[in-house]
Scaffold this active site. Structure first.
Site, PDB file in Angstrom:
ATOM      1  N   LEU A 326       0.812  -1.217   0.000  1.00 22.19           N
ATOM      2  CA  LEU A 326       0.000   0.000   0.000  1.00 22.19           C
ATOM      3  C   LEU A 326       0.845   1.267   0.000  1.00 22.19           C
ATOM      4  O   LEU A 326       0.349   2.345  -0.317  1.00 22.19           O
ATOM      5  CB  LEU A 326      -0.932   0.015   1.217  1.00 22.19           C
ATOM      6  CG  LEU A 326      -2.252  -0.744   1.053  1.00 22.19           C
ATOM      7  CD1 LEU A 326      -2.977  -0.828   2.385  1.00 22.19           C
ATOM      8  CD2 LEU A 326      -3.137  -0.100   0.009  1.00 22.19           C
ATOM      9  N   VAL A 452      -9.824   7.786  -1.755  1.00 22.39           N
ATOM     10  CA  VAL A 452      -9.220   6.496  -2.093  1.00 22.39           C
ATOM     11  C   VAL A 452      -8.076   6.133  -1.149  1.00 22.39           C
ATOM     12  O   VAL A 452      -7.573   6.971  -0.419  1.00 22.39           O
ATOM     13  CB  VAL A 452      -8.709   6.482  -3.553  1.00 22.39           C
ATOM     14  CG1 VAL A 452      -9.849   6.706  -4.518  1.00 22.39           C
ATOM     15  CG2 VAL A 452      -7.630   7.538  -3.768  1.00 22.39           C
ATOM     16  N   GLU A 453      -7.663   4.856  -1.205  1.00 18.50           N
ATOM     17  CA  GLU A 453      -6.603   4.296  -0.360  1.00 18.50           C
ATOM     18  C   GLU A 453      -6.898   4.513   1.123  1.00 18.50           C
ATOM     19  O   GLU A 453      -6.011   4.789   1.927  1.00 18.50           O
ATOM     20  CB  GLU A 453      -5.243   4.924  -0.711  1.00 18.50           C
ATOM     21  CG  GLU A 453      -4.754   4.614  -2.110  1.00 18.50           C
ATOM     22  CD  GLU A 453      -4.277   3.177  -2.262  1.00 18.50           C
ATOM     23  OE1 GLU A 453      -4.408   2.400  -1.303  1.00 18.50           O
ATOM     24  OE2 GLU A 453      -3.801   2.836  -3.348  1.00 18.50           O
ATOM     25  N   GLY A 454      -8.157   4.368   1.501  1.00 15.56           N
ATOM     26  CA  GLY A 454      -8.563   4.603   2.881  1.00 15.56           C
ATOM     27  C   GLY A 454      -9.029   6.034   3.038  1.00 15.56           C
ATOM     28  O   GLY A 454      -8.269   6.976   2.840  1.00 15.56           O
TER      29      GLY A 454
END
Length: 754
Positions: A326, A452-454
Site C-alpha cells: 500500500l 481512495v486508499e482509505g
C-alpha cells in the site's frame, strides 16, 4: 529527609535484586499490561509486521537525530529518468486536453497508444521484463507533472504503477507468473486493475464478503485443483478497460482439500478479464473525470490454484501482500496528485494576484489576499518537501506504513486548503468553467484523492497514531507481542529486560520534557546553526512531549485508546506535523539553503509547529482524567509554548519575495506544466510583461491622477497615447503598456457560451 533517603534506598534495592524486581515490579506490570494494552488481532499484527519504521520512530522516541536525518542523500533522478521527463513526458503533456477528455469521458485513442508504446505503465517493472525500472522519485515526479495538466491522465498512469498486479507480482509472484505477465504489463498488452473494495468493505479489507471455495474440476479430462470465486466489487479504477484483473477475496476449504483449516484467509489472484464468467463494467462517473472507474462481478468462476499470486503458497497471504504494497499508493501516487495540484495553484495564483487589479492597484497588495497567497506558497513548499522525502523512503526499500499514511492524509488535505485559497483569490474566474479555467478540473479531483486508499477520516483517526503508537514506540510492540505469544520463565525474563529499558527511556524523556518546559524548548543544544536553529529546538520539545504523552495515554487508557479516536487522532496530528516539518527542513538543507526559499520555510515550519502544539493542547484538554491532564499540561509547557502560527510580517515578506524572486517562484511551482500555448501560458506572459512594465505603469497612473479632462469615453490605449504626447512615457514604454494590458485582459477573461 531521612524518610526520603530510605524510600530511595528501598527502590534501588528492589530494582537491583532480580528476584525482588521480578516479584514486586515485573510480574505486576506484566499482568497490568496484559489487561491494559490493546490486544492485536491477526490482521493488525500482520499489518504492523508487513511494514517498517523510519524517521517516524525517531520522532516518536523523543530523541530525533537531526544529523543522521540530514545525512540521507538528497533525492535525485537518473539520466534515463530525466531524459524521459524531458522528452516522452513533454510530448505526452502536449497531447492532453483535459476539457476534451472530460467531455468524452475517456482519453483519446492516440494518448492510450502513446502511454502503452512509451512505457508509461511500466515504471515499476524491471528492465529484464521490458519495464523502465524507475525510482519512486521519478514515478512521483512524472505523475505530479501530469496531474498539473490532466488529472484523468495522471490517475490512468498512476494506477498500474502503484498497488496492483505488477507490484504484487514483483514481490510475491512465482517466477512463472512474473514471466507470463510482467512483459505484457510493461508493453501495455495487458492493462491491469486491482479489485479490493466491495459494497460494505471499503477501508476495512477484513470485512470483504467476496469468497473462493477450494474445489476440483475436470478440465480436458484432467482433475484440476482450484477455486470457485464469487465477487462483486466497485470503485475499481481501469476496470472497464482492464484485460487483467487482480482480485482480493477470502478462501474457504470446507472439504479439507488443502488441509484441516476451513477458513484460509484473504487471498489475491490474477484473472484475465476474458476468462469465462468474469464481468467488468458498467462504469462509474467520478465527478465527471475522464479516467475509467467501474465495477466487476463474478459468480462461481473457476480458476486453477496457480492463478493465485504466489501459487498455492500464497493462499491466505493476501492481507500481508496488500498492506506491504500500500505504500505505493499512499506514499507515491496520492502525494504526487496533491503536489501537482498545489504547484498548479501556486504558479497560477501568484501570477493572477499580481495582474488582477482592483481599486486601481494589484490585488496582491491587499493584506487579505496576501494571507491566502502566503498559505498557498508555504503549504505548497511543505507538500513538495513531503512528496520528495516520502518517495525517497520507498526508494530506500523502506515500507513505512505510518509515514505513508501521514503523507496521504495531510498532503491531500493541504492541497484542498491550497485549492480553496486559490479559488478565493481567483473569484469569478475560478468558478466559470471552460477552457480558460485552469483550476476547476483539479478542484473536483481533490475529493477523489481524499476518498481512495482509505478515507481520510479513517486514516487520521485509526491509522496514523493507531499504528504509530504501537509500531514506532521503541518497546510497546515488542512488549505486546511477548505478552500475547509467550508464557513461562523465559517470557518473564525477556519482559523484564524490555520493561527496564522502557522505564529508563520514559524516565529520561520525562526529565528532558520538564527541562524543556522550563526553558521553553531552549534547554538542549542542537547541531544546526543559522536562522533555522530555533526550529530544531522547538521540534525537539514537541517530540519529547509526544513521547511522554503517548506513554501516559497507552498506560492509562490501554486498549480503550483505540476507541478514543478523537484523542488518538490528536496525538497522530502531533506526529504528523513533526514529520512534515522535518521534511521541510530536509528539503531546505538539500537545496543548499536557498535564500529565496527561507521565507517559505519560515511560514511552513511556523504553521506545523503551531498545528502540532495546538493538537497537543487539544489532547491534554480532552484527556479523560482531569488531574492527570493538568499534570501533563504543566509538564509539557509550564509557561506556555508560545506558538502562534505565521506572523503578519512572515506572511507579507513571503508574498513579496515570491512575487519578486523569479527563481524562488520557479522552485516552488516547478511541477506545473506551462505549455507554449493555452491559458496558463497566456497568464504567464501577462505576468512577465506586467512586471516588466511596472515602472512605466507607475508613471502612467501618477499622470492619470493629475489628468483634468474627463476620460470616461477614452480607452486604455487612448490614455496611454495622451501620456506619451505629454512626454510622461516614451514611445517604447507606451507600446509596452498597451501590449501588457492586452495580455492582462486576455489572461483574466473567462469563457462564455451560447
Amino acid at each position: 529527609m531521612g524518610i526520603i533517603v530510605l524510600v530511595i534506598v528501598l527502590i534501588c534495592i528492589v530494582f537491583a535484586v532480580q528476584t525482588l524486581r521480578y516479584r514486586l515490579v515485573t510480574l505486576p506490570v506484566m499482568r497490568y499490561f496484559k489487561r491494559a494494552l490493546p490486544q492485536l488481532s491477526q490482521t493488525e499484527q500482520e499489518a504492523m509486521e508487513a511494514g517498517d519504521t523510519w524517521w517516524d520512530s525517531q520522532l516518536f522516541s523523543g530523541r530525533p537525530n537531526w544529523q543522521k536525518w540530514h545525512q540521507i542523500d538528497a533525492p535525485k533522478l537518473t539520466r534515463d529518468e530525466q531524459s524521459f521527463i524531458d522528452n516522452e513526458l513533454e510530448t505526452l503533456l502536449s497531447m492532453l486536453d483535459e476539457q476534451q477528455i472530460r467531455h468524452d469521458k475517456d482519453l483519446p485513442e492516440a494518448v492510450w497508444t502513446f502511454l502503452k508504446e512509451h512505457g508509461f505503465f511500466a515504471f515499476i517493472i524491471p528492465k529484464k521484463f521490458g519495464g523502465k525500472a524507475f525510482s519512486a522519485q521519478a514515478n512521483s515526479t512524472i505523475v505530479a507533472k501530469i496531474a498539473s495538466k490532466s488529472l484523468s491522465t495522471a490517475v490512468t498512469v498512476m494506477v498500474p504503477n502503484s498497488l496492483g498486479p505488477a507490484e504484487l507480482l514483483l514481490h510475491y509472484g512465482t517466477s512463472e507468473q512474473q514471466q507470463q505477465w510482467l512483459p505484457k504489463l510493461a508493453t501495455g498488452e495487458a492493462l491491469p486493475c486491482f479489485a479490493l473494495t466491495a459494497l460494505e468493505a471499503g477501508s476495512d479489507a477484513g470485512a470483504i464478503d467476496d469468497f473462493g471455495v477450494v474445489c476440483q474440476k475436470t478440465i480436458k479430462g484432467e482433475k484440476v485443483l482450484g477455486l470457485e470465486l464469487t465477487w462483486s466489487k466497485r470503485y475499481i479504477t481501469l476496470a472497464p478497460v482492464a484485460t487483467l484483473l487482480g482480485l482480493a477475496f477470502k478462501v474457504y476449504d470446507p472439504k479439507g482439500l488443502l488441509g484441516d483449516k476451513p477458513a484460509l484467509g484473504i487471498t489475491c489472484a490474477l484473472i484475465p478479464t476474458s476468462h469465462k464468467g468474469v464481468k467488468v463494467g458498467p462504469r462509474h462517473n467520478p465527478l465527471d473525470h475522464g479516467f475509467m472507474n467501474g465495477t466487476t462481478q463474478g459468480s462461481k468462476v473457476f480458476i486453477p490454484l496457480d492463478w493465485v499470486i504466489g501459487g498455492q503458497a500464497g493462499i491466505g497471504k493476501g492481507w500481508r501482500m496488500l498492506v506491504s504494497c500500500l505504500s505505493a499508493g499512499r506514499g507515491i501516487s496520492l502525494p504526487a496528485l496533491s503536489a501537482g495540484t498545489a504547484h498548479l495553484c501556486t504558479r497560477t495564483t501568484t501570477a493572477y494576484s499580481l495582474i488582477r487589479e482592483q481599486f486601481g492597484q494589484s490585488i496582491a497588495d491587499f493584506e487579505g489576499v496576501q494571507e491566502s497567497l502566503a498559505r498557498i506558497v508555504g503549504l505548497t513548499y511543505s507538500i513538495e518537501a513531503c512528496r520528495q522525502t516520502t518517495a525517497q523512503a520507498i526508494d530506500m526499500k523502506k515500507s513505512p506504513a505510518v509515514i505513508t499514511a501521514i503523507a496521504k492524509y495531510h498532503l491531500t488535505e493541504m492541497s484542498r486548503t491550497v485549492m480553496n485559497d486559490a479559488l478565493d483569490i481567483h473569484g469569478g474566474k475560478g468558478i466559470q468553467k471552460g477552457p480558460n479555467n485552469y483550476l476547476a478540473n483539479n478542484y473536483t479531483g481533490i475529493p477523489i484523492s481524499i476518498t481512495v486508499e482509505g478515507a481520510n477520516i479513517l486514516t487520521r483517526n485509526l491509522m496514523i497514531f493507531g499504528q504509530g503508537a504501537t509500531r514506532c514506540h521503541p518497546y510497546i510492540f515488542q512488549e505486546i507481542k511477548l505478552i500475547q505469544d509467550s508464557e513461562g520463565t523465559e517470557c518473564i525474563r525477556e519482559f523484564d529486560k524490555l520493561l527496564m529499558a522502557h522505564l529508563q527511556h520514559s524516565g529520561i524523556n520525562t526529565l528532558k520534557m520538564l527541562w524543556l518546559s522550563i526553558t521553553r524548548g531552549h534547554g538542549l543544544p542542537v547541531t544546526t546553526a543559522g536562522p533555522t536553529q530555533v526550529f530544531y529546538k522547538k521540534l525537539n520539545w514537541l517530540s519529547v512531549c509526544l513521547s511522554v504523552c503517548s506513554d501516559i495515554a497507552m498506560l492509562k487508557l490501554g486498549g480503550e485508546l483505540k476507541r478514543k479516536e478523537m484523542l488518538s487522532a490528536r496525538l497522530g496530528d502531533v506526529l504528523s506535523h513533526l514529520y512534515l516539518a522535518s521534511c521541510v527542513l530536509k528539503k531546505y538543507e538539500h537545496d543548499g539553503r536557498q535564500q529565496g526559499d527561507f521565507n517559505a520555510v519560515n511560514y511552513a515550519i511556523s504553521h506545523h509547529l503551531n498545528e502540532g502544539f495546538s493538537a497537543l493542547d487539544s489532547f491534554i484538554d480532552n484527556f479523560t482524567n482531569r488531574v492527570v491532564a493538568q499534570i501533563i499540561k504543566r509538564g509539557c509547557h509550564l509557561f506556555g509554548h508560545g506558538m502562534k502560527g505565521p506572523s503578519h510580517k512572515v506572511i507579507s515578506t513571503l508574498c513579496k519575495s515570491t512575487l519578486s524572486d523569479k527563481s524562488a517562484r520557479e522552485r516552488v511551482s516547478h511541477l506545473c506544466t506551462v505549455e507554449a500555448c493555452g491559458p496558463i501560458h497566456t497568464l504567464e506572459q501577462a505576468y512577465i510583461e506586467y512586471k516588466q512594465t511596472q515602472s512605466a505603469r507607475r508613471k502612467f497612473k501618477q499622470w492619470q491622477k493629475s489628468f483634468k479632462i474627463l476620460d470616461f469615453d477614452k480607452s486604455f490605449a487612448d490614455l496611454v497615447e495622451l501620456a506619451h504626447k505629454d512626454q510622461v512615457l516614451t514611445s517604447e514604454e507606451a507600446q509596452s503598456l498597451i501590449d501588457a494590458q492586452e495580455k492582462r485582459l486576455r489572461a483574466i477573461a473567462v469563457d462564455v457560451f451560447d
